[in-house]
Design a protein around this motif. Structure first.
Motif, short mmCIF file in Angstrom:
data_model
loop_
_atom_site.label_atom_id
_atom_site.label_comp_id
_atom_site.label_asym_id
_atom_site.label_seq_id
_atom_site.Cartn_x
_atom_site.Cartn_y
_atom_site.Cartn_z
N CYS A 1 -16.16 -24.20 67.76
CA CYS A 1 -15.93 -24.95 68.99
C CYS A 1 -16.96 -26.07 69.06
O CYS A 1 -18.12 -25.87 68.71
CB CYS A 1 -16.08 -24.06 70.22
SG CYS A 1 -14.84 -22.76 70.36
N TRP B 1 -8.68 -36.05 75.77
CA TRP B 1 -8.81 -34.60 75.63
C TRP B 1 -8.08 -33.87 76.73
O TRP B 1 -8.07 -34.31 77.88
CB TRP B 1 -10.28 -34.18 75.69
CG TRP B 1 -11.05 -34.55 74.48
CD1 TRP B 1 -12.03 -35.50 74.41
CD2 TRP B 1 -10.94 -34.00 73.18
NE1 TRP B 1 -12.53 -35.57 73.13
CE2 TRP B 1 -11.86 -34.66 72.35
CE3 TRP B 1 -10.13 -33.02 72.62
CZ2 TRP B 1 -12.02 -34.36 71.01
CZ3 TRP B 1 -10.29 -32.72 71.28
CH2 TRP B 1 -11.22 -33.38 70.50
N THR B 2 -7.51 -32.74 76.39
CA THR B 2 -6.98 -31.80 77.36
C THR B 2 -7.86 -30.56 77.24
O THR B 2 -7.65 -29.73 76.37
CB THR B 2 -5.52 -31.45 77.03
OG1 THR B 2 -4.76 -32.64 76.98
CG2 THR B 2 -4.93 -30.51 78.07
N VAL B 3 -8.90 -30.50 78.08
CA VAL B 3 -9.84 -29.38 77.99
C VAL B 3 -9.96 -28.69 79.34
O VAL B 3 -9.81 -29.32 80.38
CB VAL B 3 -11.24 -29.83 77.50
CG1 VAL B 3 -11.18 -30.33 76.08
CG2 VAL B 3 -11.83 -30.88 78.40
N HIS B 4 -10.23 -27.40 79.28
CA HIS B 4 -10.43 -26.63 80.51
C HIS B 4 -11.89 -26.20 80.66
O HIS B 4 -12.25 -25.54 81.60
CB HIS B 4 -9.51 -25.41 80.51
CG HIS B 4 -8.07 -25.78 80.37
ND1 HIS B 4 -7.34 -26.38 81.37
CD2 HIS B 4 -7.22 -25.70 79.31
CE1 HIS B 4 -6.12 -26.63 80.95
NE2 HIS B 4 -6.01 -26.23 79.71
N ALA B 5 -12.69 -26.59 79.70
CA ALA B 5 -14.13 -26.31 79.71
C ALA B 5 -14.78 -27.49 79.00
O ALA B 5 -14.14 -28.52 78.80
CB ALA B 5 -14.41 -25.00 78.98
N ASP B 6 -16.03 -27.36 78.61
CA ASP B 6 -16.72 -28.44 77.92
C ASP B 6 -16.56 -28.38 76.42
O ASP B 6 -17.23 -29.11 75.70
CB ASP B 6 -18.21 -28.42 78.27
CG ASP B 6 -18.49 -28.81 79.71
OD1 ASP B 6 -17.62 -29.48 80.31
OD2 ASP B 6 -19.55 -28.47 80.23
N GLU C 1 -6.49 -25.23 69.10
CA GLU C 1 -6.12 -25.43 70.49
C GLU C 1 -5.26 -26.68 70.62
O GLU C 1 -5.41 -27.63 69.85
CB GLU C 1 -7.36 -25.64 71.36
CG GLU C 1 -8.18 -24.40 71.58
CD GLU C 1 -9.33 -24.64 72.54
OE1 GLU C 1 -9.65 -25.79 72.87
OE2 GLU C 1 -9.92 -23.64 72.98
N GLY D 1 -5.44 -29.59 71.89
CA GLY D 1 -6.60 -30.23 72.48
C GLY D 1 -6.51 -31.68 72.83
O GLY D 1 -7.38 -32.17 73.52
#
Length: 111
Positions: A28, A74-79, A85, A87
């Motif tokens: 990650c 980016w399509t992120v749900h966190a950092d 993913e 992403g």
């Protein structure tokens, strides 16, 4: 009979031991640590240069040729963004591109 039963129990414990073992952790990247990104012209990979000097390549799960021309968000749900993913989204077309595996690259020698 006891030997057979003991062998079966030991075999079962060995199989359970294999199931319990954790899988190798994926890679990650912290999106705030990305200094630069470069999409391959054919849209099959993205190279990420990190602020700490490390370089990572992600071989996308599928071709994403519009990302090179139009850029991506980016399509992120966190950092973080991680192996495999969905992403990124191509800016003009809205195409969602799924990340593949990250591979550490050796930086080019600085002259």
């Amino acid at each position: 009979m006891r030997r057979i039963l003991s062998s079966v129990i030991l075999a079962g414990v060995a199989v359970m031991g294999l199931v319990v073992q954790p899988a190798a952790a994926g890679v990650c990247l912290n999106v705030k640590s990305i200094k630069n990104s470069d999409v391959a012209k054919d849209g099959t990979s993205i190279t990420f240069e990190m602020k700490d000097g490390k370089i990572w390549r992600n071989d996308l799960a599928g071709s994403c040729p519009d990302a090179w021309f139009n850029g991506f968000a980016w399509t992120v749900h966190a950092d973080t963004v991680c192996d495999n993913e969905p992403g990124l989204r191509v800016i003009n077309s809205g195409q969602i591109c799924k990340l593949g595996k990250f591979t550490a690259m050796t930086p080019a020698p600085r002259g």
